[in-house]
Design a protein around this motif. Sequence first.
Motif, mmCIF file in Angstrom:
data_model
loop_
_atom_site.group_PDB
_atom_site.id
_atom_site.type_symbol
_atom_site.label_atom_id
_atom_site.label_comp_id
_atom_site.label_asym_id
_atom_site.label_seq_id
_atom_site.Cartn_x
_atom_site.Cartn_y
_atom_site.Cartn_z
ATOM 1 N N LEU A 1 -9.486 4.346 80.002
ATOM 2 C CA LEU A 1 -8.091 4.656 79.697
ATOM 3 C C LEU A 1 -7.901 6.097 79.247
ATOM 4 N N ILE A 2 -8.820 6.581 78.388
ATOM 5 C CA ILE A 2 -8.521 7.844 77.714
ATOM 6 C C ILE A 2 -9.299 9.044 78.226
ATOM 7 N N ALA A 3 -10.478 8.827 78.815
ATOM 8 C CA ALA A 3 -11.373 9.973 79.020
ATOM 9 C C ALA A 3 -11.009 10.813 80.228
ATOM 10 N N ASP A 4 -11.039 12.146 80.046
ATOM 11 C CA ASP A 4 -11.053 13.050 81.186
ATOM 12 C C ASP A 4 -12.491 13.242 81.631
ATOM 13 N N ARG A 5 -13.317 13.562 80.624
ATOM 14 C CA ARG A 5 -14.748 13.678 80.897
ATOM 15 C C ARG A 5 -15.493 12.970 79.780
ATOM 16 N N ALA A 6 -16.768 12.740 80.000
ATOM 17 C CA ALA A 6 -17.546 12.062 78.981
ATOM 18 C C ALA A 6 -18.989 12.515 79.054
ATOM 19 N N CYS A 7 -19.712 12.278 77.958
ATOM 20 C CA CYS A 7 -21.157 12.473 78.031
ATOM 21 C C CYS A 7 -21.814 11.202 77.523
ATOM 22 N N LEU A 8 -23.001 10.951 78.006
ATOM 23 C CA LEU A 8 -23.711 9.742 77.619
ATOM 24 C C LEU A 8 -24.950 10.156 76.845
ATOM 25 N N LEU A 9 -25.079 9.595 75.634
ATOM 26 C CA LEU A 9 -26.179 9.962 74.751
ATOM 27 C C LEU A 9 -27.188 8.828 74.701
ATOM 28 N N LYS A 10 -28.457 9.201 74.724
ATOM 29 C CA LYS A 10 -29.484 8.181 74.485
ATOM 30 C C LYS A 10 -30.565 8.784 73.608
ATOM 31 N N ALA A 11 -30.841 8.129 72.490
ATOM 32 C CA ALA A 11 -31.885 8.541 71.560
ATOM 33 C C ALA A 11 -31.817 10.037 71.258
#
Lengths: 282, 266
Positions: free
Chosen positions: A209-219
């Motif tokens: 709904l809200i994101a234009d862009r995103a990043c995915l974090l792991k550990a």
Amino acid sequence: MTNNDYIIQVRGLVAKYGETTVLEDINLDIRRGETFVILGGSGCGKSTLLRNLVGLMRPAAGAILFNGEDFTAMSEDQRTAVRKRMGMCFQGAALLNSMSLYDNVALPLREHTKLKESTIEIMTRIKLDLVGLAGYEDYQPSELSGGMKKRAGIARAMAMDPEMIFYDEPSAGLDPIVAAGVDMLIRKMQNTFNLTSVVVTHELASVELIADRACLLKAGRIVAVGAVAELKAHSHPFARQFFGRQPEDESARSEEFVRSLMQGEQAAHRARPAGRGDTTGE
Amino acid sequence: MSMVTAVFGWTGRISLNGLYAACRVCLLVVSTFDWILVRPLRGQGLRVRSTLLHLVEFGAHSFPVVGLVCFLVGAIMAMQASYQLSRFGAQQFIADLVSVAAMRELAPLMTAVLVTGRCGSAIAAEIGSMKVAEEIDALEVMGIHPIRFLVAPKFLAMLISVPALTMLATFVMIGGGYLLATAVVGIEPGLYLERTANALQMKDFSTGLVKSVFFALVICWVGVYRGFQVEGGAEGVGRMTTSSVVTSIFWIVVVDMMFTVFFYFL
């Protein structure tokens, strides 16, 4: 794209709790006017990243640039000046319990501006109206529901008309309908004021709904950055697992969990030599 | 060998923890004075309204309990003195004993202990629960310094109300002794007042007042320090609130001892 198009730039950020490294070599560029979502599982360091961005934690290494100026190298007074241009909504809203809703929203204006009380009243009422809380001015924070508190937190964050606004888990602990309402509100704020929003969440539904862009974090590391559609199509196994909502292998997870607990405990001991009984008494 | 390392390790840890706490308290003290004395000159004003509200809470609202306790302590002291002094037929000295002890020692101490229980714990609990609810973080992000917003008003209010309460408590305590000595022991009221007036000197008054100022500092800073130490949830708030009272009373007695020795030789 020139440097001017980026409002927030993170360069080689490292964050540590004691000896434990929570974030490692984070590099991010957030564009002016976009809604950027930081995604990741529980305990991956996304809240820590947010705390570093708003200056509640000092990074162990690296730089955070707002409009090209290094936030981490600023004096306390300069940091205060920058903070007047940012707003933050906390997970539990963090309204001051000793004050009414109206006073909470009016607080930043009273503290940072020399506006007349009549002007402050108009501005406060506009902000409360914006988040749909007109008429609740005299309520105490304890009398509000979870969703109303979140909205009030947004109103307070918006009080100074900031350039950028940070949300920590805006839909956590809310039912789907109220959560959707908060998502719509985030979208509305962004559209109306051309704000830059940074949202930490793990709710897949609100990301769309809200994101234009995103990043995915792991550990503590960034796995992928891009538009939501790009992330969904990303080849990284964790990205596929995260968006496909596939569970991790239980046995491996429990072992890792115990290890992380032990590490965390050791780190807490090292980080904080003064625990109980650090002065006399008790 | 392991025994030796254990002993050294233990001593080292205790010393390091003590040093760490001392540094933290020093930072708090410097920061408080910065926001009270230096920043107002640069136009970052004090929160006068909040200071007045705290003054009412710490001062006026504490008076009933402080007054009552000090009245009773005065009466108890007179009775105990009479029990001993009557053996020598020296009952008129009750007045000297009660008035000097009240002014130099007992009124400041009783006031400080009661204010610790009433207000020191409240400071620790308030700041602690604000920390748990991320309210302190929220203040920081809004660019509002927690020391200015929370600590400075409490500090000023404490600094005014504890000495003021101590003065009132001294009179009430002497009054308690007077009432008991005249009504129960049977000393003539005029004589009692005369002896009280003769016994008291300006030095006694200043001793009590100086002590009470330092007690105020202890109560406020211990409460604030413990409050900011809170981690975790409600359990942490409870533990630090209790700890603030114990630590505060301990340091009040230590400070009291130091000043008593100091004024004894002065």
